[in-house]
Design a protein around this motif. Structure first.
Motif, PDB file in Angstrom:
ATOM      1  N   ILE A 184       0.461  -1.394  -0.341  1.00 49.21           N
ATOM      2  CA  ILE A 184      -0.158  -0.404  -0.063  1.00 49.21           C
ATOM      3  C   ILE A 184       1.132   1.337   0.189  1.00 49.21           C
ATOM      4  CG2 ILE A 184      -1.706  -1.161   1.576  1.00 49.21           C
ATOM      5  CD1 ILE A 184      -1.285   0.803   3.794  1.00 49.21           C
ATOM      6  N   ASP A 185       0.238   2.275   0.082  1.00 51.79           N
ATOM      7  CA  ASP A 185       1.170   3.353   0.190  1.00 51.79           C
ATOM      8  C   ASP A 185       2.179   3.652   0.821  1.00 51.79           C
ATOM      9  OD1 ASP A 185       1.483   6.620  -0.287  1.00 51.79           O
ATOM     10  OD2 ASP A 185       0.532   7.089   1.452  1.00 51.79           O
ATOM     11  N   PRO A 186       3.592   4.484   0.501  1.00 57.82           N
ATOM     12  CA  PRO A 186       3.880   3.675   1.752  1.00 57.82           C
ATOM     13  C   PRO A 186       4.098   4.393   2.969  1.00 57.82           C
ATOM     14  CG  PRO A 186       5.081   4.897  -0.456  1.00 57.82           C
ATOM     15  CD  PRO A 186       3.908   4.556  -0.650  1.00 57.82           C
ATOM     16  N   LEU A 187       4.162   5.721   2.781  1.00 59.10           N
ATOM     17  CA  LEU A 187       3.379   6.701   4.312  1.00 59.10           C
ATOM     18  C   LEU A 187       2.358   6.134   5.497  1.00 59.10           C
ATOM     19  CD1 LEU A 187       4.007  10.418   3.793  1.00 59.10           C
ATOM     20  CD2 LEU A 187       5.122   9.428   5.020  1.00 59.10           C
ATOM     21  N   GLN A 188       1.559   5.760   4.781  1.00 62.26           N
ATOM     22  CA  GLN A 188       0.363   5.704   5.005  1.00 62.26           C
ATOM     23  C   GLN A 188       0.289   3.819   5.686  1.00 62.26           C
ATOM     24  OE1 GLN A 188      -3.082   6.288   5.137  1.00 62.26           O
ATOM     25  NE2 GLN A 188      -3.724   4.888   6.891  1.00 62.26           N
ATOM     26  N   ALA A 189       1.326   2.784   5.133  1.00 59.85           N
ATOM     27  CA  ALA A 189       1.519   1.829   5.703  1.00 59.85           C
ATOM     28  C   ALA A 189       2.606   2.304   6.896  1.00 59.85           C
ATOM     29  CB  ALA A 189       2.680   0.873   4.620  1.00 59.85           C
ATOM     30  N   ILE A 190       3.732   2.863   6.955  1.00 57.23           N
ATOM     31  CA  ILE A 190       4.319   3.289   7.698  1.00 57.23           C
ATOM     32  C   ILE A 190       4.064   4.245   9.307  1.00 57.23           C
ATOM     33  CG2 ILE A 190       5.908   5.002   9.073  1.00 57.23           C
ATOM     34  CD1 ILE A 190       7.337   5.397   5.996  1.00 57.23           C
ATOM     35  N   ALA A 191       2.677   4.428   9.148  1.00 57.22           N
ATOM     36  CA  ALA A 191       1.974   5.274  10.433  1.00 57.22           C
ATOM     37  C   ALA A 191       0.745   4.123  10.378  1.00 57.22           C
ATOM     38  CB  ALA A 191       1.622   6.716   9.528  1.00 57.22           C
ATOM     39  N   GLU A 192       0.482   3.771  10.352  1.00 55.98           N
ATOM     40  CA  GLU A 192      -0.495   2.190  10.802  1.00 55.98           C
ATOM     41  C   GLU A 192       0.617   0.813  11.336  1.00 55.98           C
ATOM     42  OE1 GLU A 192      -2.563   0.249   7.561  1.00 55.98           O
ATOM     43  OE2 GLU A 192      -3.807   2.052   6.901  1.00 55.98           O
ATOM     44  N   GLN A 193       1.565   0.387  10.853  1.00 57.49           N
ATOM     45  CA  GLN A 193       2.285   0.083  12.100  1.00 57.49           C
ATOM     46  C   GLN A 193       3.173   0.014  12.679  1.00 57.49           C
ATOM     47  OE1 GLN A 193       2.047  -3.299  10.978  1.00 57.49           O
ATOM     48  NE2 GLN A 193       2.817  -3.565  12.803  1.00 57.49           N
ATOM     49  N   TYR A 194       3.428   1.724  12.968  1.00 57.93           N
ATOM     50  CA  TYR A 194       3.852   2.058  13.618  1.00 57.93           C
ATOM     51  C   TYR A 194       3.110   2.474  14.876  1.00 57.93           C
ATOM     52  CZ  TYR A 194       8.661   2.813  12.399  1.00 57.93           C
ATOM     53  OH  TYR A 194      10.638   2.531  11.793  1.00 57.93           O
ATOM     54  N   LEU A 195       2.056   2.878  14.346  1.00 60.36           N
ATOM     55  CA  LEU A 195       0.717   3.579  15.396  1.00 60.36           C
ATOM     56  C   LEU A 195       0.087   2.311  16.247  1.00 60.36           C
ATOM     57  CD1 LEU A 195      -0.987   5.807  16.570  1.00 60.36           C
ATOM     58  CD2 LEU A 195      -2.414   5.634  15.075  1.00 60.36           C
ATOM     59  N   SER A 196       0.396   1.412  15.285  1.00 61.42           N
ATOM     60  CA  SER A 196      -0.216  -0.288  16.166  1.00 61.42           C
ATOM     61  C   SER A 196       1.047  -0.798  17.115  1.00 61.42           C
ATOM     62  CB  SER A 196      -0.320  -0.921  15.515  1.00 61.42           C
ATOM     63  OG  SER A 196       0.794  -1.953  14.318  1.00 61.42           O
ATOM     64  N   THR A 197       1.517   0.096  17.440  1.00 61.12           N
ATOM     65  CA  THR A 197       3.198  -0.544  18.649  1.00 61.12           C
ATOM     66  C   THR A 197       2.251  -0.533  19.743  1.00 61.12           C
ATOM     67  OG1 THR A 197       5.068   0.227  16.985  1.00 61.12           O
ATOM     68  CG2 THR A 197       5.156  -0.324  19.619  1.00 61.12           C
ATOM     69  N   PRO A 198       2.015  -1.981  20.071  1.00 60.94           N
ATOM     70  CA  PRO A 198       1.301  -1.684  21.757  1.00 60.94           C
ATOM     71  C   PRO A 198       1.966  -1.524  22.865  1.00 60.94           C
ATOM     72  CG  PRO A 198       2.081  -3.934  21.406  1.00 60.94           C
ATOM     73  CD  PRO A 198       2.626  -3.295  20.256  1.00 60.94           C
ATOM     74  N   CYS A 199       2.281  -0.361  23.150  1.00 60.65           N
ATOM     75  CA  CYS A 199       3.013  -0.044  24.560  1.00 60.65           C
ATOM     76  C   CYS A 199       2.040   0.511  25.416  1.00 60.65           C
ATOM     77  CB  CYS A 199       3.964   1.364  23.925  1.00 60.65           C
ATOM     78  SG  CYS A 199       4.710   2.888  25.498  1.00 60.65           S
ATOM     79  N   SER A 200       2.678   0.793  26.590  1.00 58.86           N
ATOM     80  CA  SER A 200       1.395   1.041  27.529  1.00 58.86           C
ATOM     81  C   SER A 200       1.083   2.359  27.821  1.00 58.86           C
ATOM     82  CB  SER A 200       2.434   1.233  28.808  1.00 58.86           C
ATOM     83  OG  SER A 200       3.760   1.214  29.148  1.00 58.86           O
ATOM     84  N   VAL A 201       1.949   3.357  26.858  1.00 59.08           N
ATOM     85  CA  VAL A 201       1.783   4.515  26.644  1.00 59.08           C
ATOM     86  C   VAL A 201      -0.217   4.584  25.883  1.00 59.08           C
ATOM     87  CG1 VAL A 201       3.399   5.648  26.700  1.00 59.08           C
ATOM     88  CG2 VAL A 201       2.884   5.427  24.804  1.00 59.08           C
ATOM     89  N   MET A 202      -0.122   3.346  25.390  1.00 58.42           N
ATOM     90  CA  MET A 202      -1.362   3.963  24.225  1.00 58.42           C
ATOM     91  C   MET A 202      -2.847   2.744  25.701  1.00 58.42           C
ATOM     92  SD  MET A 202      -1.401   4.279  21.590  1.00 58.42           S
ATOM     93  CE  MET A 202      -0.041   4.498  20.257  1.00 58.42           C
TER      94      MET A 202
END
Lengths: 381, 381
Positions: A283-301
């Motif tokens: 998919i669109d590379p910036l979109q792919a980067i944004a999606e994957q990084y945001l999904s990181t399951p850190c406790s700040v979420m």
């Protein structure tokens, strides 16, 4: 770890420092990154060298405490202390810095860090809602791309981004392959060796070389395993370490666990399994980067269901016998979240669970040793 | 404070508890609010009673620590503890709760608090950028409006919102008029009296009644002042208290300052001057609410220039002689920000500055007393 591997790693670490200096002389830029949410692909796509800068050593903390509160996460103090004392070569190499508003402590520390080098801070949402947080985050990733383009003078095209995603995916695949060796029973690798290899190869300027090296080491360990070689007894309790990231210098809990006869087979943290995701190459590379990084399951979420899902999977895949949840002193998000993690591990998986809060110093080593030994006795093999 | 005013306040607090119970019996909803970023206008517009629920007492903290880490802000622990022990009438009255992701500790505490009552959490951006944070926040305010509409069954029209803004603006004007009495030299009101009046009137179900009472008290104090009555010597150092919010039960630093001869003339916090803003009555009401609330200069914002601007203005307007910066234990954002606040006060205003980190307990009272007395000796009149 075999002496040959140790020597090779050490030699390549030293060579890497020379390589980075030479690359800088030829005009290559170096970008220091804090936290897993800051996308390294943007740096790679700009032809720059990304270096992870989160501090993992105790030495610079005293200097940091002249400016920062004592009652703050040691990782944050260490990161600032390295900058303030000029004692980290990777910080010195960095032409500029990229970070994100992960947690309260880091966010406010960056205000002070910006006195040392140009710094761009991505605004990280505090949940992963695809309809509100994701589009906001995508704009933040775009702004970060713009900052890196201005600082490096390089235009980051989609083609360059896609190539960077492919390269970083290869690196993460190699890291995952290495980590997955510990799924073998008994595990052919100790937690400390795993950590050492991942940590040392994390600063390599030449990503392709790093990837080759990780695969070479993994192949060698797999070969040893097939000949029945493994560092622990087959009855050693298999421990999953969850929580905050660890690195060389902030590894005392792993050392204590393994000295007491446990085998740390899996790191569920952003220095371990959380970072070996694959970014969608279709998919669109910036979109792919944004999606994957945001999904990181850190406790700040908040909420952070992804961490429970990941833990659930890793506990099964790594045949885990007990879970240790590590919180750096005053890391509120991991500290509060531990209550539910403990319930999940004990109630759903019926596994022994130990929550430890500590810092990078040796002050509590004996207390930790006693608690860890008592915990391992509870872990039935 | 004069005995008549004290008695009147006490009597109205007791009457208010009865009023709320009666209103609930007639079907009125009560909404518990945490943190200044959660817009009370939405509750008022829905015909509900908004009650501020941030904990200010030490008693429930021990119970909270069975679930929450000890090393966490006492305000957060107190808030959770009141819910867990059922000892706060205002929490018990609340039909549902509205909060926001102000800081790491609160954000994660709310995950656990949601076990007690229906809870809506607004996603607060971490800066105040008008082009990215504000539109995101406006959407969050709209979602919160939808939640309150569903919970109360009331449609919140623009007309109702505008009326709520006007009413709340009147309340804030009254509170500001009361606080501004302390601009008179010597101040006709002690910091403890100011805090007591603001705190006690903060829970009134009948806003109009509360506004009248504040004006009455202010008129009486102004009258006393014109007859030369003031609680401190004209030479008492005029102290501005900045930092975390305070309330009855978390007031030990104010008591110590005033017992040692200082007069706390201004609270630069969200229990004081930060909350007496005026919302624009001439533009779209939701937009006006979003803009004004987001501009609150809490240390969770990064950068937080608004706090320096507000301090700059208040130091001049209240003829301040010294600044005390209060941080609740483990509140990272205020704790880290104190470094720059201290520099600003000392370098720009050439005023003595004292940073205190403490909790709601009495454990460190003597240490604080010594530090506060030494500080007041430095404050030249």
């Amino acid at each position: 770890m075999k002496t040959e591997i140790q020597n090779k790693l050490q030699q390549m670490v030293e060579q890497n420092l020379i390589d980075i200096e030479e690359a800088k002389e030829k005009g290559k830029k170096v970008i220091g990154l804090y936290c897993l949410y800051s996308p390294a692909e943007l740096a790679v796509a700009a032809g720059a060298i990304p270096l992870p800068l989160c501090g993992t050593r105790n030495d610079p903390i005293q200097a940091a405490e002249e400016v920062l509160p004592r009652n703050l996460c040691p990782l944050i103090k260490s990161s600032y202390g390295f900058a303030a004392t000029g004692t980290c070569p990777y910080f010195r190499f960095s032409d500029f810095l990229v970070a994100d508003t992960t947690c309260d402590g880091k966010k406010k520390m960056y205000e002070l860090l910006s006195a040392f080098k140009p710094l761009h801070v991505l605004q990280l949402p505090q949940n992963q809602d695809p309809s509100s947080a994701l589009p906001f985050w995508l704009e933040e990733v775009k702004k970060c791309k713009g900052f890196i383009e201005r600082q490096t003078g390089v235009s980051i095209t989609d083609a360059k981004l896609s190539a960077a995603i492919r390269l970083m995916n290869q690196e993460r695949l190699a890291q995952k392959a290495l980590m997955d060796l510990a799924k073998i029973k008994p595990s052919p690798i100790s937690g400390m060796d795993l950590l050492t290899i991942l940590f040392r190869t994390g600063f390599f300027a030449d990503k392709a070389q790093g990837i080759r090296l990780i695969h070479e080491i993994a192949a060698e360990i797999r070969n040893d395993a097939s000949q029945g070689m493994h560092p622990f007894s087959p009855h050693a309790p298999r421990i999953l370490l969850t929580g905050v990231p660890v690195g060389l210098g902030s590894d005392k809990v792993i050392k204590l666990l393994e000295a007491a006869g446990g085998n740390v087979v899996c790191f569920e943290s952003c220095s371990g399994y959380k970072k070996v995701f694959q970014i969608d190459e279709t998919i669109d590379p910036l979109q792919a980067i944004a999606e994957q990084y945001l999904s990181t399951p850190c406790s700040v979420m908040s909420p952070n269901q992804g961490r429970l899902d990941l833990l659930d999977r890793l506990i099964k895949e790594f045949s885990v016998d007990g879970v240790v949840d590590l919180t750096w002193q005053a890391c509120h998000t991991y500290n509060v979240e531990s209550y539910n993690i403990g319930k999940f591990v004990q109630e759903k998986h019926r596994l022994p669970f130990l929550h430890l809060e500590t810092d990078f110093s040796e002050a509590d080593t004996e207390t930790l040793r006693v608690r860890i030994e008592a915990f391992l006795e509870m872990v039935i093999k």
